[in-house]
Write a protein that holds these residues in place. Structure first.
Motif, PDB file in Angstrom:
ATOM      1  N   ASP A   5      35.760   6.472  27.156  1.00 13.48           N
ATOM      2  CA  ASP A   5      34.727   7.524  26.360  1.00 13.48           C
ATOM      3  C   ASP A   5      36.152   9.153  26.750  1.00 13.48           C
ATOM      4  OD1 ASP A   5      34.397   9.141  29.025  1.00 13.48           O
ATOM      5  OD2 ASP A   5      32.262   8.803  29.184  1.00 13.48           O
ATOM      6  N   ILE A  48      38.829  10.147  25.281  1.00 12.04           N
ATOM      7  CA  ILE A  48      39.724  11.146  23.750  1.00 12.04           C
ATOM      8  C   ILE A  48      38.053  11.589  23.555  1.00 12.04           C
ATOM      9  CG2 ILE A  48      40.640  10.017  22.175  1.00 12.04           C
ATOM     10  CD1 ILE A  48      42.275   8.499  23.313  1.00 12.04           C
ATOM     11  N   GLU A  49      37.448  10.789  23.582  1.00 10.19           N
ATOM     12  CA  GLU A  49      36.400  11.504  22.498  1.00 10.19           C
ATOM     13  C   GLU A  49      35.880  12.255  22.827  1.00 10.19           C
ATOM     14  OE1 GLU A  49      35.897  10.867  19.137  1.00 10.19           O
ATOM     15  OE2 GLU A  49      38.163   9.928  19.689  1.00 10.19           O
ATOM     16  N   LYS A  50      35.254  12.000  23.899  1.00 15.97           N
ATOM     17  CA  LYS A  50      34.919  13.385  24.737  1.00 15.97           C
ATOM     18  C   LYS A  50      35.096  14.876  24.540  1.00 15.97           C
ATOM     19  CE  LYS A  50      30.846  11.941  28.023  1.00 15.97           C
ATOM     20  NZ  LYS A  50      30.586  12.069  29.343  1.00 15.97           N
ATOM     21  N   ARG A  54      37.198  15.580  22.530  1.00 14.49           N
ATOM     22  CA  ARG A  54      37.392  15.859  21.018  1.00 14.49           C
ATOM     23  C   ARG A  54      36.072  16.909  21.146  1.00 14.49           C
ATOM     24  NH1 ARG A  54      40.040  13.827  16.916  1.00 14.49           N
ATOM     25  NH2 ARG A  54      40.476  11.904  18.047  1.00 14.49           N
ATOM     26  N   ALA A  55      35.097  16.133  20.845  1.00 17.22           N
ATOM     27  CA  ALA A  55      33.761  16.492  21.198  1.00 17.22           C
ATOM     28  C   ALA A  55      34.035  18.118  20.928  1.00 17.22           C
ATOM     29  CB  ALA A  55      32.748  16.348  21.652  1.00 17.22           C
TER      30      ALA A  55
END
Length: 739
Positions: free
Chosen positions: A202, A204-206, A208-209
């Protein structure tokens, strides 16, 4: 079972220019360390942003493989001290050692050490510490109280946090007081608070958020597409710049390309100045209009998604760029007020090299060489072009002392061209000043026009000749004065323009001019030559008087070559080597270039390459391969017999065998044809004449005993072999040809 491992090293801002290499270094160092520690894994991917380096190791094994190590020790009957020392080094007791026969009746002690597997967490912690302390930053710093000692951690900027997660479990590690955790931070403005990372899955996506794009390639793609769309929306075309793309991606974690404008009045400044001002000072892209001209628009890259769509950001950047462009226009307008010829005296204060005089001295040498090259080679009898070549050379370095080039050294030559054109110089002169440094590389464009070619070749050959004469040629991988690149540029220009002259002779002329300057203290080469040796046309030979002058210079400063002949030979060899490099991509064999250069004195590169290409076509044919084999056989016999031509008694009665007579007749016919063809520079015809020797040579070796017991017959037949060798070597030294 395998798990993924996440490492993030968070710090204050990493310089953009360092990020890509640091990302690659992190992956390489970590991979090497895991391999050294025998921890299996599947793959590694790494990332960099302005405030973090990160990597994800996929498929990490639970532990290292168990291993067994065997060490040979002393003999069983060795002194107690030797055995005790061996026990200390292995950590075993005497009872745990194994005795084995060494095949010579001696009992030798062996230690068999079983090493159990180590859990992945411990290995990863060790790897993290090693990589952080061994990281090869080009520039780094110490900080805080610990920085009082040189033993403290060095990092590019203060290290602030470490994330180390194997699966969803923390890998405990502490480096210079920074402990690993599972918390990082997001975007400095959009999400400055902490973010808890659960695992590599998680990460990279955390981020990005939280307005952080970890992947540099993704940030570059966003900037590239966004900048193009912004320009297109305004009816413009973006001028792409890969270096600027990487730099902006290294300055932002959430890139937002925005289009801005500047006052059209600034377009009176040369477009290259505007582009360089925007690029170097502000990291902006620039745009072209529908006519292909520079537009009064730029694209900046913000690091924030502003609520107003970026209006305030654009407004601020427009003000900053306007100030920069005002400075550039001031430099440009101020420089135009002084004519280039009035600036040239300032070049006397700029040292070109301590052993080679000033830039003004070099300009004088280049002017003489360019005038000579134009008048004798490029455009014989065209006095107007020769005068333009001399004028262009005289003005070529004047822009080095202008305000604009002082601000932007990258514009040297280009600004001189603009100033010369504005001050009434001809188009040929302006082009020559602009293109004097071309080509800067193998893919760079060549100078435009005969005057530009003359000045560029003269400038590069003068540098090569001067540094060689002063004993500073390239050595190994070192080439501090870029002489190899200069030679390749000269070769490209000669070939492209079909220029027929001796490279070493012109280089020798430049070196001669340098010695005349050094010996006489006169900058004007013609005046020095008149005073020291009388007038002579350019591109002439060099006599003992000039070697004596060189010896005098050597006595004062030391380090120079001993003679101009040595200089010309060194330059010939240097260009032979560079020609092999340059022609390798064209599929030309290096040994064929060696074969032609070995004839001696040949450095008319156009003629040389024509001979080489004809030779390559010939030696790859069946006739050529067979003739080469026959030549080498003849040369080997002559060498083995140590044959030298001698007198043959007149009273000897000798009846040649048919194959022998046929070969003599073939040589009688082929030799004059090959010589005439070489003289006419018709190398294909020369090869064809030599090809006629193939069958007679084959028959001769099949039917005739060369090393006959009869001394007279042996001498006559060896003489025939010598004629074969000499006829072939008139075209090229076939002994240098491989195969």
């Amino acid at each position: 079972m395998t798990e993924d491992f996440l490492l993030e090293l968070r710090s204050e801002e990493i310089p953009a220019r360092m990020q890509e290499k640091a990302r690659a270094d992190l992956a390489a160092l970590f991979e090497a360390r895991l391999n050294a520690l025998n921890l299996p894994f599947e793959s590694i991917e790494s990332y960099a942003t302005p405030r973090r380096l990160a990597l994800i190791v996929r498929g990490v094994a639970e532990m290292t493989a168990a291993a067994s190590e065997e060490r040979k020790g002393p003999r069983a009957d060795a002194p107690a001290q030797a055995i005790e020392g061996f026990l200390r080094s292995t950590g075993l007791t005497r009872e745990q050692l194994v005795e084995r026969d060494d095949g010579k009746g001696n009992k030798v002690l062996f230690a068999v050490i079983d090493r159990p597997g180590i859990v992945a967490g411990s290995v990863l912690a060790s790897a993290i510490s090693h990589v952080i302390t061994a990281f090869p930053w080009p520039k780094s710093m110490r900080w805080g109280a610990a920085s009082e000692t040189t033993e403290s951690l060095r990092w590019v900027r203060p290290l602030q946090g470490i994330i180390a997660l194997l699966g969803d479990k923390l890998v405990p590690v502490e480096v210079a007081g920074v402990k690993s955790a599972s918390v990082t931070v997001g975007h400095r403005f959009h999400h400055p608070g902490g973010i808890t990372i659960g695992s590599a899955a998680d990460y990279i996506e955390k981020l990005r958020a939280c307005h952080v794009i970890v992947d540099g390639a993704e940030r570059r793609a966003i900037i590239a597409v966004g900048a193009k769309l912004a320009a297109q929306k305004a009816g413009l075309t973006l001028i792409e710049d890969e270096g600027l793309l990487f730099e902006n991606a290294g300055l932002t974690e959430w890139p937002m390309p925005l289009l801005g404008r500047f006052d059209e009045a600034f377009l009176d400044v040369p477009p290259e100045v505007i582009q360089l001002t925007a690029r170097v000072n502000q990291k902006y892209f620039v745009c072209r209009d529908s006519a292909g001209k520079l537009a009064n628009a730029f694209v900046c890259v913000a690091n924030i998604d502003a609520a107003d769509g970026g209006e305030k950001i654009v407004e601020g950047n427009q003000k900053v760029l306007a100030a920069r462009l005002s400075d550039a226009r001031f430099f440009y307008e101020t420089d135009l007020k002084t004519r280039l010829e009035d600036l040239t005296p300032k070049l006397e204060k700029i040292v070109f090299h301590e052993k080679l005089g000033t830039v003004a001295d070099k300009v004088a040498r280049v002017g003489m060489a360019a005038h000579s090259l134009m008048g004798h080679v490029i455009a014989p009898e065209d006095d107007a072009l020769s005068a333009e070549a001399a004028q262009a050379a005289a003005l070529s370095k004047a822009d080095l002392v202008t305000g604009m080039v002082g601000e932007f050294p990258e514009l040297q030559g280009l600004m001189g061209s603009y100033y010369a054109g504005a001050q009434g110089a001809s188009a040929n002169v302006a082009l020559a000043i602009r293109d004097q440094y071309k080509p800067a590389g193998q893919s760079d464009a060549l100078p435009e026009g005969p005057v530009a070619v003359a000045v560029s070749i003269a400038d590069k050959l003068d540098s090569i000749a001067s540094f060689f004469l002063a004993g500073m040629p390239p050595s190994g991988s070192r080439d501090p004065f870029a002489l190899r690149r200069a030679a390749l540029g000269v070769i490209r220009m000669i070939i492209a323009n079909n220029l027929r002259f001796s490279v070493s002779a012109l280089a020798g002329n430049c070196a001669e001019s340098l010695v005349l300057q050094l010996a006489s203290g006169e900058r004007d080469v013609h005046a020095a030559a008149e005073a020291l040796r009388g007038s002579s046309p350019p591109l002439t030979g060099h006599g003992a008087r000039l070697d004596a002058l060189l010896a005098g210079v050597n006595a004062k400063q030391g380090g120079y070559l001993a003679s101009f002949e040595e200089l010309r030979g060194a330059v010939r060899d240097f260009f032979a080597d560079r020609l092999k490099v340059q022609q390798k991509e064209a599929g030309v064999r290096h040994d064929l270039i060696d074969a032609v250069f070995a004839l001696g004195g040949e450095d008319d590169l156009v003629r040389l390459l024509a001979r080489v290409k004809a030779l390559q076509s010939f030696v790859t044919s069946e006739d050529g391969r067979n003739l080469l084999a026959g030549y080498k056989r003849a040369a080997n016999i002559l060498k083995k017999e140590s044959w030298a031509p001698g007198e043959v008694a007149d009273n000897e009665i000798y009846e040649a065998e048919p194959a022998e007579a046929a070969l003599r007749e073939a040589l009688d016919a082929a030799e004059p044809k090959a010589e005439a063809a070489v003289e006419a520079e018709d190398y294909e015809a020369a090869m064809a004449a030599l090809a006629s020797l193939r069958a007679p040579i084959d028959t001769f070796f099949d039917d005739v005993t060369v090393v006959d017991p009869d001394e007279f017959k042996r001498e006559m037949r060896l003489g025939l072999l010598a004629r074969i060798r000499d006829a072939v070597n008139n075209v090229a030294d076939f002994s240098k040809i491989e195969g």
